[in-house]
Design an enzyme around this catalytic site. Structure first.
Site, PDB file in Angstrom:
ATOM      1  CB  SER A  78       7.596  -7.483   8.605  1.00 47.19           C
ATOM      2  OG  SER A  78       6.194  -7.658   8.720  1.00 47.19           O
ATOM      3  CB  CYS A 119      15.293  -8.562   2.484  1.00 41.29           C
ATOM      4  SG  CYS A 119      15.531  -9.225   0.843  1.00 41.29           S
ATOM      5  CD  GLU A 143       0.188  -1.293   3.081  1.00 38.76           C
ATOM      6  OE1 GLU A 143       0.216  -2.260   2.286  1.00 38.76           O
ATOM      7  OE2 GLU A 143       0.578  -1.382   4.267  1.00 38.76           O
ATOM      8  CE  LYS A 144       4.574   1.645   4.985  1.00 40.42           C
ATOM      9  NZ  LYS A 144       4.291   0.263   5.382  1.00 40.42           N
TER      10      LYS A 144
END
Ligand code: NAD
Length: 519
Positions: A249, A304, A199-200
């Site tokens: 996450s 990551c 959503e970012k």
């Protein structure tokens, strides 16, 4: 304008202009081949992390719309599954050409929504493009096996069949690469797909979907629904969705893994990390320092596979001064500005979290040798910038070590020996990547054998395999058993069926009720 960020009119509702007091454009869902405005009244702002400008708004998709997307994917499945694999591959051949054509537009969109530099954004697209190229060879990747005459006149063969509707849930940090880890492999195997972008920064997913459709992907094969927790939970619970690919996450990943597995789905879940580099005293100084600076601070540490901990065997002192010199020479600025090394981090909350983890490190005894917390970038005073930060003398019990910081912060730890350094890495709960820098083959081989991490680098800081291998994080960095892309990716998106056939004259054999055995 949104157009200059690469959006065409189809994937957004209207070209709003916040500067003129107009509401920012709403991003559309993609359902059954149509870009549809959501009826939902709730939405989330997509914010440019360098300027705080609202770029667009992401709707929280309604339940009805979600069901319509799944239904479109389910309806499209039988025909797509029976489309020859060569035709499915041809869509990927075309898609890779279109991604190359629109590389600059995609990169600009990523920089606007995510913040990374334009060059790094191109790399984001490129690493995804390589998965599309890999999917172009699906006919060979999806081949079954055949053993003739397993018994007289009897043969057994296996077929890898697509599962049906699969879904992908994405993180913010690679807006193009991670959607491209997912849907190209899934659809070229013959599945249909529901993608939930972060959503970012949903823009790159929308542009990629437009390109996939331009490349000839039939309506309903790829669908996009926007949202957050509720949409994710709907994906986990839906009976028609057979498999979920997740990247993000640990909190979200373990929740999704458990909830979806309870519904009998297969899940591949790539999660958080704390990647270590072990630096031996015999390492080549120049190459190692450059690798640490690039892998620690590139993408503002929001990879990551970023190196977030350097373990110096024989002490960090000889390295610290030079490391600090090189890190402090990096240019922090908006990703669109030429010559920028690090852009902003994704949000104000992310910046606050990073700064408080740095502070807790200092309070628990780490030495701050480079502090990027108070950086101000002229012209972008509102941006979420954190400059390169180095904390020395970190130890395993510190919060800043135990938590994934996900920012431009490098922790330095001291170890007496290679054995001790390996022990430090192995005690950490994560297992995405680990690297050693050395000129000794003996040390490198010992490291490779004893290290408990899924992706190992020897004089390579970010050892992410190309798509003919798989992304093989382990321990708390991964849940599931079939990794993303490569052979494992094809296995994840297919179900194996074995066929045993008999073609012989059996009329003379009579009846036997004993267990059939091979003869
Ligand atoms: P995130 O978990 O906050 O979000 C990922 C996705 O999950 C988003 O689409 C979000 O809407 C959804 N989500 C978030 N919380 C949820 C919840 N409680 N319930 C249901 N859905 C939820 O992750 P992020 O901040 O976007 O991404 C950063 C994280 O991703 C880091 O931990 C990073 O290490 C990890 N990551 C891992 C890999 C890998 O391959 N191992 C690659 C990239 C990023």
């Amino acid at each position: 304008s949104l157009k200059s960020q690469g959006f065409s009119r189809s994937s957004i509702v209207a070209e709003g202009s916040p500067a003129l007091g107009m509401a920012p454009a709403r991003v559309r869902n993609l359902i059954g081949g149509e870009f549809l405005e959501s009826r939902s009244e709730s939405s989330i702002d997509v914010i440019n992390p360098a300027t705080q400008e609202v770029v667009s708004r992401v709707p929280l998709t309604t339940d009805e719309e979600f069901k319509a997307a799944v239904s479109a994917a389910k309806t499209a499945f039988p025909k797509w599954k029976n489309t020859p694999v060569t035709s499915r591959q041809r869509v990927m051949f075309k898609l890779q050409e279109l991604i190359r054509r629109d590389m600059d537009k995609l990169a600009m969109n990523i920089t606007t929504e995510q913040g990374k530099t334009l060059k790094d954004a191109q790399g984001d697209v490129f690493r995804g493009l390589e998965v599309v190229e890999h999917a172009c060879g699906m006919a060979t990747l999806q081949m079954g096996e055949y053993v003739s005459n397993v018994s007289r006149g009897i043969d057994t063969y296996s077929i890898r069949e697509p599962l049906g509707v699969c879904a992908g849930i994405c993180p913010f940090n690679f807006p193009a690469m991670i959607p491209l880890w997912m849907f190209p492999m899934a659809v070229t195997c013959g599945n249909t797909f529901i993608l939930k972008p972060s959503e970012k920064d949903p823009g790159a997913s929308m542009m990629l979907a437009e390109l996939a459709m331009e490349a000839g992907l039939p309506d309903g094969v790829l669908n996009i629904v926007h949202g957050t927790h509720d949409t994710v939970n709907s994906i986990c619970d839906d009976e028609d969705i057979k498999a979920i690919s997740f990247v993000g996450s640990n909190t979200a990943g373990m929740h999704i893994y458990a909830r979806a597995a309870a519904k009998g789905k297969r899940v591949q879940s790539n999660m958080g990390a704390k990647n270590h580099a072990i630096i031996m005293p015999d390492a080549s100084a120049e190459a190692t320092l450059n690798a640490l600076v690039a892998a620690g601070f590139g993408a503002a540490g929001q990879r990551c596979m970023a190196i977030s901990t350097a373990v110096f065997v024989g002490g960090s002192k000889p390295w610290e001064e030079e490391l600090t010199k090189r890190a402090s020479a990096l240019k922090v600025n908006a990703g669109v500005e030429p010559g920028t090394d690090l852009g902003p981090v994704i949000s104000k909350q992310a910046k606050d979290r990073i700064c408080s983890l740095i502070q807790s490190g200092i309070e628990s005894g780490a030495r701050i040798v480079l502090d990027g917390r108070n950086i101000v970038v002229p012209g972008y005073e509102d941006g979420n910038f954190v400059g390169p930060t180095i904390l020395s003398d970190a130890t395993g019990d510190m919060e800043c070590y135990k938590e994934e910081i996900f920012g431009p912060v490098l922790l330095c730890i001291q170890a007496e020996s290679l054995e001790e350094a390996i022990q430090i890495v192995n005690n950490n709960r994560y297992g995405n990547g680990a690297s050693i820098f050395t000129t000794s083959g003996i040390s490198a081989r010992k490291f490779q054998t004893e290290i408990e991490a899924g992706q190992v680098g020897i004089n390579v800081p970010i050892p992410v395999p190309l798509p003919f291998f798989s992304f093989t994080g382990s321990k708390a960095s991964f849940a599931g058993d079939l990794n993303f892309y490569g052979k494992a990716g094809v296995q994840f998106y297919t179900q194996i069926k074995t066929v045993t056939q008999q073609w012989k004259d059996v009329s003379t054999q009579g009846v036997s009720l004993a267990m059939p055995t091979s003869q």
